[in-house]
Design an enzyme around this catalytic site. Structure first.
Site, PDB file in Angstrom:
ATOM      1  CG  HIS A   1     -13.257 -13.995 -13.074  1.00 26.47           C
ATOM      2  ND1 HIS A   1     -12.198 -13.002 -13.304  1.00 26.47           N
ATOM      3  CD2 HIS A   1     -14.013 -13.933 -14.197  1.00 26.47           C
ATOM      4  CE1 HIS A   1     -12.398 -12.485 -14.296  1.00 26.47           C
ATOM      5  NE2 HIS A   1     -13.534 -12.984 -15.092  1.00 26.47           N
TER       6      HIS A   1
ATOM      7  CG  HIS B   1     -10.213 -14.827 -17.270  1.00 25.00           C
ATOM      8  ND1 HIS B   1     -11.172 -16.020 -17.260  1.00 25.00           N
ATOM      9  CD2 HIS B   1     -10.769 -13.505 -17.453  1.00 25.00           C
ATOM     10  CE1 HIS B   1     -12.505 -15.388 -17.435  1.00 25.00           C
ATOM     11  NE2 HIS B   1     -12.337 -13.946 -17.318  1.00 25.00           N
TER      12      HIS B   1
ATOM     13  CG  ASP C   1     -15.455 -14.960 -18.583  1.00 33.54           C
ATOM     14  OD1 ASP C   1     -14.906 -13.968 -17.415  1.00 33.54           O
ATOM     15  OD2 ASP C   1     -14.887 -14.756 -19.623  1.00 33.54           O
TER      16      ASP C   1
ATOM     17  NE  ARG D   1     -17.026 -11.982 -21.757  1.00 29.09           N
ATOM     18  CZ  ARG D   1     -17.552 -11.958 -20.325  1.00 29.09           C
ATOM     19  NH1 ARG D   1     -16.612 -11.845 -19.424  1.00 29.09           N
ATOM     20  NH2 ARG D   1     -18.522 -12.036 -19.915  1.00 29.09           N
TER      21      ARG D   1
HETATM   22 FE   LIG Z   1     -13.777 -12.377 -17.062  1.00 31.34          FE
END
Ligand SMILES: [Fe+2]
Length: 432
Positions: free
Chosen positions: A218, A374, A220, A389
């Protein structure tokens, strides 16, 4: 296309803001040379304004290579370390402006023996070491934080755009505040549209015990229009084995497609959503993961239509915009959509197009979320894995025809009280 040419293209587009406006309106950059035109099949040859005035292309500005001498050897080595991107037809090599070559000397100011002072604790040397053929580089000699000198930030950003994902070891000093403060040097931090943060602000927990297992390919937050430009991931707890993350380069995936598939992809648009059949997609999901998905991740159901091929706002590259949030291809049946998405996605996931990172505590990874996908490998059993994150605001993508992405539902992206949410920006990519 040589490495040198590819690197030159990336940095030419990084520096030439005019290209971005040209991409948005479907035109060309108004400068000398043979220029890339984002409209399919169009190229134009323009006359040089000052023939012979430009120096030979430095090709890749500003990033010394490990153990190399300071001057042109750095540049030469970096040329050979640039990713093997083959830009789409029409992205030619062209000498960089003379001012770009100055980036190299500015970066030299980070050295301890430099007479030029900086506002940051000065790293001895910022070096970039290529790790993967298509993407991935290790950046060393820098202590991340909110007080880095502009030259250091520029060098990190250049490495990020060229290598798509860059890694930093030994950043154990970072906490939520410092992580966010460093993020602000790359842009505006944004909150996840639905998942609460770890610190009440922007730092998002990616924790195994809270269902944080992103084991599907995917990009983000693509279920909103202006999905993040960059993601900055910091490792605080790492399992004794497994738990690696893979990244894939969506620019080289596009560039290496057969020409008929590139032309087909150029015309497609896809609907992305966070409202998908989680249980069907992850048959091994734990009950708490399903609860978290239903109650948190999909608490607001987003639908966004994106171009399948996006023109990158900073590099001018065409990238495939697909991944796990794709629901269907606009105008096609569910069956045809699945077949076509699988076909294009398979080119992204080819092992040669990926890079795998084995985490250590204190590692930081930053990726260009507009040019990568990723995958978090879920192979560390019940061991804890905790990462944080921070995502940096993106802009509304535009396709090769200049059409922007569109939010289909809801009417707008809700924002938290403390600041912007990812995807809420209405700024078009090419208008940066
Ligand atoms: Fe992700």
């Amino acid at each position: 296309m040589t490495d040198r040419t590819a690197a030159a293209n990336v940095h030419r587009h990084v520096r030439h803001g005019r290209f971005r406006a040209a991409a948005r309106r479907g035109g060309t950059e108004h400068r000398a040379g043979t220029l890339y035109d984002p409209l399919p099949g169009r190229r134009r040859r323009l006359t040089r304004r000052t023939a012979g005035a430009r120096p030979p292309a430095p090709a890749f500005p500003g990033l010394p290579v490990r153990d190399g001498p300071r001057t042109t050897t750095h540049t030469r080595a970096l040329v050979s370390s640039a990713p093997e991107a083959t830009p789409p037809a029409g992205l030619p090599a062209r000498p960089l402006p003379a001012r770009l070559s100055g980036v190299l000397s500015r970066t030299e100011t980070h050295r301890k023996d430099s007479p030029v002072s900086t506002t940051a604790p000065s790293p001895a040397t910022l070096t970039v070491t290529k790790l993967g053929g298509r993407l991935g580089a290790l950046v060393s000699g820098v202590r991340l934080g909110g007080d880095l000198a502009p030259e250091t930030v520029a060098a990190i950003r250049a490495a990020l755009l060229a290598h798509k994902v860059v890694f930093f070891r030994g950043q154990d000093h970072l906490d939520e505040d410092r992580h966010e403060a460093f993020g602000r040097l790359l842009g505006t931090p944004v909150a996840h549209p639905t998942v609460p943060s770890a610190d009440g602000r922007y730092s998002l927990p990616i924790d195994s015990d809270q269902g944080g297992r992103a084991n599907q390919w995917h990009t983000d937050v693509t279920f909103v229009p202006a999905y993040p430009a960059f993601s900055i991931l910091r490792a605080s707890v790492i399992p004794p084995y497994g738990g690696n993350t893979l990244w894939a380069n969506t620019a080289t995936a596009y560039a290496n497609l057969p020409a008929p598939l590139r032309r087909l992809a150029d015309e497609l648009r896809a609907v992305h959503s966070n409202d998908y059949d989680y249980a069907a997609l992850r048959p091994g999901a734990l009950p708490e993961q399903l609860v978290r998905y239903r109650e948190v991740f999909a608490s607001t159901k987003f639908l966004t239509e994106h171009p399948v091929v996006r023109v990158h706002p900073e590099t001018g590259e065409r990238v495939l915009l697909l991944g796990g949030f794709v629901q269907r291809i606009a105008g096609l049946t569910a069956s045809d959509s699945r077949t076509l998405v699988q076909l294009l996605q398979s080119h992204i996931e080819r092992p040669e197009n990926t890079f795998r990172w084995q985490w250590q505590v204190g590692d930081v990874a930053i990726w260009d979320n507009r040019a990568t996908q990723h995958y978090g490998v879920d192979d560390s059993d019940d061991h804890d894995r905790k990462l944080r994150r921070v995502t940096i605001d993106g802009d509304v993508p535009v396709g090769v025809d200049g059409r922007p992405s569109v939010l289909l539902a809801p009417e707008s992206v809700p924002e938290p009280s403390f600041g912007p949410a990812s995807g809420a920006s209405t700024r078009e990519a090419a208008a940066v």
